[in-house]
Design a protein around this motif. Structure first.
Motif, PDB file in Angstrom:
ATOM      1  N   GLU A 232       0.822  -1.215   0.000  1.00 55.54           N
ATOM      2  CA  GLU A 232       0.000   0.000   0.000  1.00 55.54           C
ATOM      3  C   GLU A 232       0.855   1.264   0.000  1.00 55.54           C
ATOM      4  N   GLU A 233       1.996   1.231   0.672  1.00 55.75           N
ATOM      5  CA  GLU A 233       2.910   2.384   0.632  1.00 55.75           C
ATOM      6  C   GLU A 233       3.357   2.646  -0.801  1.00 55.75           C
TER       7      GLU A 233
ATOM      8  N   SER B 280       0.367   3.841  -3.057  1.00 57.68           N
ATOM      9  CA  SER B 280       0.013   5.221  -2.720  1.00 57.68           C
ATOM     10  C   SER B 280       1.066   6.210  -3.216  1.00 57.68           C
TER      11      SER B 280
ATOM     12  N   GLY C 250       0.640   6.629  -6.917  1.00 58.08           N
ATOM     13  CA  GLY C 250      -0.691   6.963  -7.415  1.00 58.08           C
ATOM     14  C   GLY C 250      -1.248   5.937  -8.388  1.00 58.08           C
TER      15      GLY C 250
ATOM     16  N   THR D  71      -3.342   2.655 -10.056  1.00 57.63           N
ATOM     17  CA  THR D  71      -4.686   2.112 -10.156  1.00 57.63           C
ATOM     18  C   THR D  71      -4.565   0.637 -10.498  1.00 57.63           C
TER      19      THR D  71
ATOM     20  N   TYR E 157      -7.639  -0.210  -6.042  1.00 57.35           N
ATOM     21  CA  TYR E 157      -7.049   1.113  -5.837  1.00 57.35           C
ATOM     22  C   TYR E 157      -7.272   1.959  -7.075  1.00 57.35           C
TER      23      TYR E 157
ATOM     24  N   ASN F 150      -5.821   5.687  -8.450  1.00 54.80           N
ATOM     25  CA  ASN F 150      -4.903   6.809  -8.238  1.00 54.80           C
ATOM     26  C   ASN F 150      -4.248   6.742  -6.853  1.00 54.80           C
ATOM     27  N   GLY F 151      -3.915   5.527  -6.430  1.00 55.74           N
ATOM     28  CA  GLY F 151      -3.211   5.330  -5.172  1.00 55.74           C
ATOM     29  C   GLY F 151      -4.074   5.190  -3.933  1.00 55.74           C
ATOM     30  N   ALA F 152      -5.379   5.367  -4.069  1.00 58.06           N
ATOM     31  CA  ALA F 152      -6.287   5.304  -2.919  1.00 58.06           C
ATOM     32  C   ALA F 152      -7.134   4.043  -2.966  1.00 58.06           C
TER      33      ALA F 152
END
Length: 93
Positions: free
Chosen positions: A30-31, A34, A37, A39, A87, A89-91
Motif C-alpha cells: 500500500e505504501e 500510494s 498513485g 490504479t 485502488y 490513483n493510489g487510494a
C-alpha cells in the motif's frame, strides 16, 4: 511459525495481465501503490498452497462438474474469497 511470511501480496495494474510487483506485506504494498498513485488490484496469495486447493480446503469452492478438475480450469482458477483491494490513483476503494 518460522518467521517467513505465510502469504504474499501481488499488485496488478489496471489493464495488466500479470503482477507488476510482489510484496511480503500489505503495508509495504500500500505504501508503494500510494506513493506512485497507481490504479489496479492488490491480492493476497498463500505461499506453497495453490489457490484452487486453498479454496477447496477452506470450503469456498466445491468442484461440482467434471470440468472443475481439468488442468485448464485449475490453472486459471481464482476466487473473490482471497483478501483483495481495488485502488484508484493510489487510494483504496
Amino acid at each position: 511459525m518460522d518467521g517467513k511470511p505465510q502469504s504474499i501480496w501481488a499488485f496488478v495494474g489496471e489493464g495488466g495481465r500479470w503482477p507488476s510487483a510482489i510484496f511480503s506485506s500489505r503495508d509495504r504494498a500500500e505504501e508503494w501503490i500510494s506513493a506512485r498513485g497507481l490504479t489496479g488490484m492488490l491480492t493476497e496469495y498463500p505461499l506453497d498452497v495453490p489457490v484452487y486447493e486453498w479454496a477447496v480446503d477452506s470450503g469456498y469452492f466445491r468442484p461440482g462438474r467434471p470440468e472443475h478438475s481439468t488442468v485448464d480450469f485449475i490453472g486459471r482458477f481464482t476466487t473473490a474469497h482471497q483478501a483483495h483491494e481495488h485502488y484508484e490513483n493510489g487510494a483504496a476503494g
